[in-house]
Design a protein around this motif. Structure first.
Motif: not given
Length: 300
Positions: A24-26, A31-32, A45-47
């Motif tokens: 949450l919030g990045g 990237e990981a 991608d969850l979003e």
């Protein structure tokens, strides 16, 4: 069958493997993933893949069946092939993918207990190779990371299985029970509604994301952080059963769960299933509840 799988068991199976790292919030989970992931895993991608755009339905409303089906097919998901999902450690994001796939009808979905951290602690390799949908890998400059050597990485990649060709999954909603706002309000009278957020958010002392603090009146605080051990693995079935039983969530009683936007509540539903308790999810959760100013808000 348990909804969980160990790193050792995963390394010996052929599955479609989804990396669902998210915070949450990045920063963005991709990237990981690019820095290293389990061989054969593709990034989910969850979003974008596990939620519709935010709005009156909440911050992470359910996507349409068509959109979810397209996303899963792009990631190589097929109904006839088992799926394993994982995140960094505590399965918060992975549980959302588990729940979504179950809700839309996939028959065989499991969560890697302890996530990537447990995989690495088991001495298994990670890689930067990215599977493509033709079943080959696009090799990064440093193809293998971690303590294991290249030969071990190749073996694990074959065991875990790459995504392979584009999937043929057909999304049919209704595989898991859900609640809307009115049903969540009714459940506090007829059963048990669990609030999966941190206790201070439940009490309304802090609210770092949503514009209104507090909780649904009558809901019981049950933070998801208490579902897992310090390393991120779920507590035992016996531990979880006792935990939920003490707050009224017992077999035979209608149980529901909500959180801020329907992500950590999926973790609660997963923990309840491990404990042998069926539970419904309120996908819109608090971020949907507060869109109607006539709905009551409790604090404390």
């Amino acid at each position: 069958m348990s909804p969980l799988i160990t790193p050792e068991s995963l390394a010996a199976e052929q599955v479609t493997l989804l990396d669902v790292r998210w915070r949450l919030g990045g920063p963005p989970g991709i990237e990981a993933y690019r820095e290293g992931h389990i061989p054969g895993a593709v990034f989910c991608d969850l979003e974008k893949d596990l939620a519709a755009p935010p709005g009156v339905g909440g911050r992470h409303p359910l996507p349409s069946a068509g959109d979810f089906q397209a996303a899963m097919r792009r990631l190589g998901v097929s109904a006839g092939r088992p799926v394993v999902v994982y995140d960094e450690a505590d399965s918060t994001a992975a549980a959302r993918a588990w729940w979504m796939l179950r809700y839309f009808g996939h028959p065989d979905v499991r969560v890697l207990d302890g996530g990537l951290h447990a995989w690495v602690r088991a001495g298994l390799p990670i890689t930067k190779d990215v599977p493509d949908l033709a079943g080959t890998a696009a090799t990064a400059s440093d193809s293998n990371a971690g303590a294991a050597g290249a030969a071990g990485a190749a073996g694990a990649a074959g065991a875990a299985g790459a995504a392979g060709a584009a999937g043929d999954f057909m999304a049919v909603p209704g595989g898991m029970p859900v609640l809307d706002a009115d049903q969540a309000a009714e459940l506090v009278e007829t059963g048990v509604l669990l609030d999966a957020r941190a206790a201070e958010r439940y009490r309304g002392e802090v609210e770092p994301v949503d514009p209104v603090a507090g909780h649904i009146p009558g809901a019981v605080s049950a933070p998801t952080g208490q579902n897992v051990e310090p390393g991120g693995r779920f507590h035992t079935r016996e531990f979880l059963s006792e935990r939920f039983n003490t707050i009224g969530a017992v077999p035979g009683v209608s149980v529901g769960a909500y959180c801020g936007s329907g992500v950590t509540a999926a973790h609660e539903v997963l923990a309840l299933e491990i404990a042998g308790i069926s539970a419904a999810l309120y996908p819109g959760s608090w971020s949907n509840w507060i869109t109607d100013p006539t709905r009551p808000v409790a604090t404390g």
